[in-house]
Design an enzyme around this catalytic site. Structure first.
Site, PDB file in Angstrom:
ATOM      1  N   SER A 104       0.969  -1.234  -0.077  1.00  0.00           N
ATOM      2  CA  SER A 104       0.022   0.069  -0.020  1.00  0.00           C
ATOM      3  C   SER A 104       0.787   1.098  -0.026  1.00  0.00           C
ATOM      4  CB  SER A 104      -0.819  -0.121   1.326  1.00  0.00           C
ATOM      5  OG  SER A 104      -0.152   0.198   2.367  1.00  0.00           O
ATOM      6  N   LYS A 105       0.322   2.333  -0.160  1.00  0.00           N
ATOM      7  CA  LYS A 105       1.168   3.685  -0.303  1.00  0.00           C
ATOM      8  C   LYS A 105       1.623   3.774   1.181  1.00  0.00           C
ATOM      9  CE  LYS A 105      -0.599   8.350  -0.124  1.00  0.00           C
ATOM     10  NZ  LYS A 105       0.819   8.779   0.184  1.00  0.00           N
ATOM     11  N   ARG A 106       0.834   3.478   2.125  1.00  0.00           N
ATOM     12  CA  ARG A 106       1.510   3.646   3.377  1.00  0.00           C
ATOM     13  C   ARG A 106       2.882   2.858   3.668  1.00  0.00           C
ATOM     14  NH1 ARG A 106      -3.128   2.097   6.543  1.00  0.00           N
ATOM     15  NH2 ARG A 106      -4.331   3.428   5.045  1.00  0.00           N
TER      16      ARG A 106
END
Ligand code: GLU
Length: 509
Positions: free
Chosen positions: A266-268
């Site tokens: 994910s972007k996180r």
């Protein structure tokens, strides 16, 4: 379907934000297959969900594909025999298929309000049943299967809002062959009567996707694993619409996983571990928040394509470096693995370094020239720049890091590595540096060998080990304890400059 069919593949993103690198990989695998088979690569923008539309996303997708080197033959930009390639512009084409299914008794009008649906869900949940609009529950709802013909007609004529739903069989096996996963079997009792046409007249993803794949003559549907649950419904649509003969082959690609291996990348994860998850930098038009991109982080597009190709696909040998033409030749769907591929940051760096190594000094300098000029202004001479690049490049995984690292070739040290100074300086170190300065000025030759032999003989004359003065000399001229081979660094600066810097350091340290 017959294998003699021309290969036509599509990448079908929804313009709901920046394209994730997992999406770039999907596009890449489609492209590799198309090119290998002499087929056609199509870009289709699936923008039927207007509520999720993000301005700029389509342009971002197109630019990303170009940057990575994926060429589109038919799409919104270049057109093609099946234009338009944006689903919102194809809106009038879909209704007839949904209505055709109603005529055949394979779909129905449903007039249920949000409240009706909510009540149904609650009722089913309360009796521990799946809260789905399906072969069982549909008989308790407001649709053309339960309402009288006259009422249906009246509702349609008075403009009552309705959707069209597929009518799935109650209990039937749906099977299809996935090129990566083998046979997939699902029972229709676990599926629900998905909406095909929404109340605003727009098709849902399912209807538009299948209709377009059919109309565009798509031979292979290669997409992410997250679409696997939709595939049985799509297979049913092909059957209902009478298109089973030309149903595309399906290949559902494994997920890109977090570096630790549990869960989707994910972007996180990118923010947390310091790597981009998007090909290009993206600024969210609503929040103004900016996410980093591979391009802006200094990755070469070839490195990104090579890395992505190997996240999920394994060539027969253990080879790792592939140019785009080599990928096109070697790629095969059979060698795509079923299990998710772990993203590896170090590997991404490694790939970039390999492609950095393949660039000539001249190419690197040309790429870096604007940055050099921006940082060091008019002082910079191209031939000097070329020597700097040649000397520094070894140490870096990213070309752009060469520019700030080159500061001591343009400026005298404004400070020195204090920790290293504290360790390396002795009582008489400054005196030794002064002596070295004089020796270098008098030396006959000031190429790297000249500096080296002068340094050695000066150390000998002072009764010092070379190891004792090597670091102080480096720190004295560059301010830093680490760097490229020292005598080459000295040769590039020249004897006069080296001598002045050594005297300056001796006076300050
Ligand atoms: N529009 C879908 C997406 O955003 C396409 C899935 C497919 O390729 O069928 O990924």
């Amino acid at each position: 379907m017959s294998d003699s069919r021309p290969v036509r593949v599509r990448f079908a993103p929804s313009p709901t934000g920046p394209l994730h690198i997992g999406g770039v990989r999907t596009a890449l695998y489609n492209y590799l297959l198309a090119r290998q088979m002499g087929g056609t690569m199509i870009l289709r923008i699936e923008d039927t969900d207007q509520t999720r539309y993000v301005p700029g996303a389509e342009a971002y997708i197109i630019e990303s594909l170009k940057w990575v080197g994926i060429e589109i033959e038919e799409g919104p930009e270049n057109g093609g025999p099946h234009a338009p390639y944006r689903q919102s512009e194809r809106k009038p084409m879909y209704r007839q298929y949904a209505e055709g299914l109603i005529e055949k008794g394979l779909a129905y009008y449903a007039f249920d309000t949000e409240d009706d649906l909510e009540t149904m869900r609650k009722r089913l949940e309360a009796s521990k049943m799946q809260p789905a609009y399906d072969a069982v529950s549909r008989m308790g709802m407001k649709n053309s299967l339960t309402l009288g013909q006259d009422e249906v007609k009246a509702r349609l004529e008075s403009g009552d809002p309705y959707v069209i739903r597929i009518k799935l069989p109650r209990k039937e096996e749906v099977r299809f062959h996935d090129e990566i996963r083998g046979w997939v079997v699902v029972n229709s009792s676990t599926m629900d009567d998905k909406v095909l046409l929404k109340s605003d007249g727009m098709p849902t993803y399912h209807l538009a996707n299948v209709v377009d794949d059919y109309l565009m003559g798509i031979s292979h549907v290669i997409r992410g694993e997250e679409w696997l649950p939709s595939a049985p419904l799509h297979v049913m649509l092909y059957r209902y619409l009478g298109w089973e003969e030309v149903m595309p082959k399906f290949a559902h690609l494994p997920l890109l996983l977090k570096p630790e291996g549990n869960g989707k990348l994910s972007k996180r994860d990118g923010d947390r571990l310091g790597f981009p998850v998007f090909p290009l930098q993206w600024t969210d038009p609503k929040t103004g928040e900016t996410s980093s991109g591979y391009r802006e982080s200094g990755y070469f597009p070839e490195a990104v394509a090579n890395m992505l190709a190997l996240l999920g696909w394994h060539p027969s040998d253990n080879r790792e470096l592939f140019s785009m033409p080599e990928l096109i030749e070697a790629f095969s769907l059979e060698k795509v693995s079923k299990s998710g591929a772990k993203f590896d940051v170090n590997k991404a760096h490694w790939f970039n370094q390999q492609y950095l190594a393949q660039r000539s000094d001249e190419e690197l300098l040309s790429t870096l020239w604007p940055a050099f000029e921006a940082q060091y202004g008019s002082q910079i001479d191209r031939a000097y720049g070329l020597q700097i690049v040649a000397l520094l490049r070894e140490k870096f995984q990213f070309a752009k890091d060469i520019v700030p690292a080159a500061h001591y070739f343009f400026q005298r040290p404004s400070d020195y590595d204090r920790e290293a100074v504290a360790k390396k300086w002795k009582e008489d170190t400054n005196a030794s540096l002064m002596a070295l300065a004089a020796a270098f000025e008098d030396a006959a030759s000031s190429d790297a060998e000249g500096f080296e032999s002068c340094f050695k003989s000066s150390c000998e004359a002072m009764g010092k080990k070379t190891g004792e003065l090597m670091q102080p000399m480096r720190i004295g001229v560059s301010g830093e304890a680490m760097g490229p081979p020292i005598f080459e660094l000295l040769a590039l600066l020249g004897a006069t400059e080296v001598a002045e810097r050594l005297r300056l350091a001796a006076s300050l340290l």
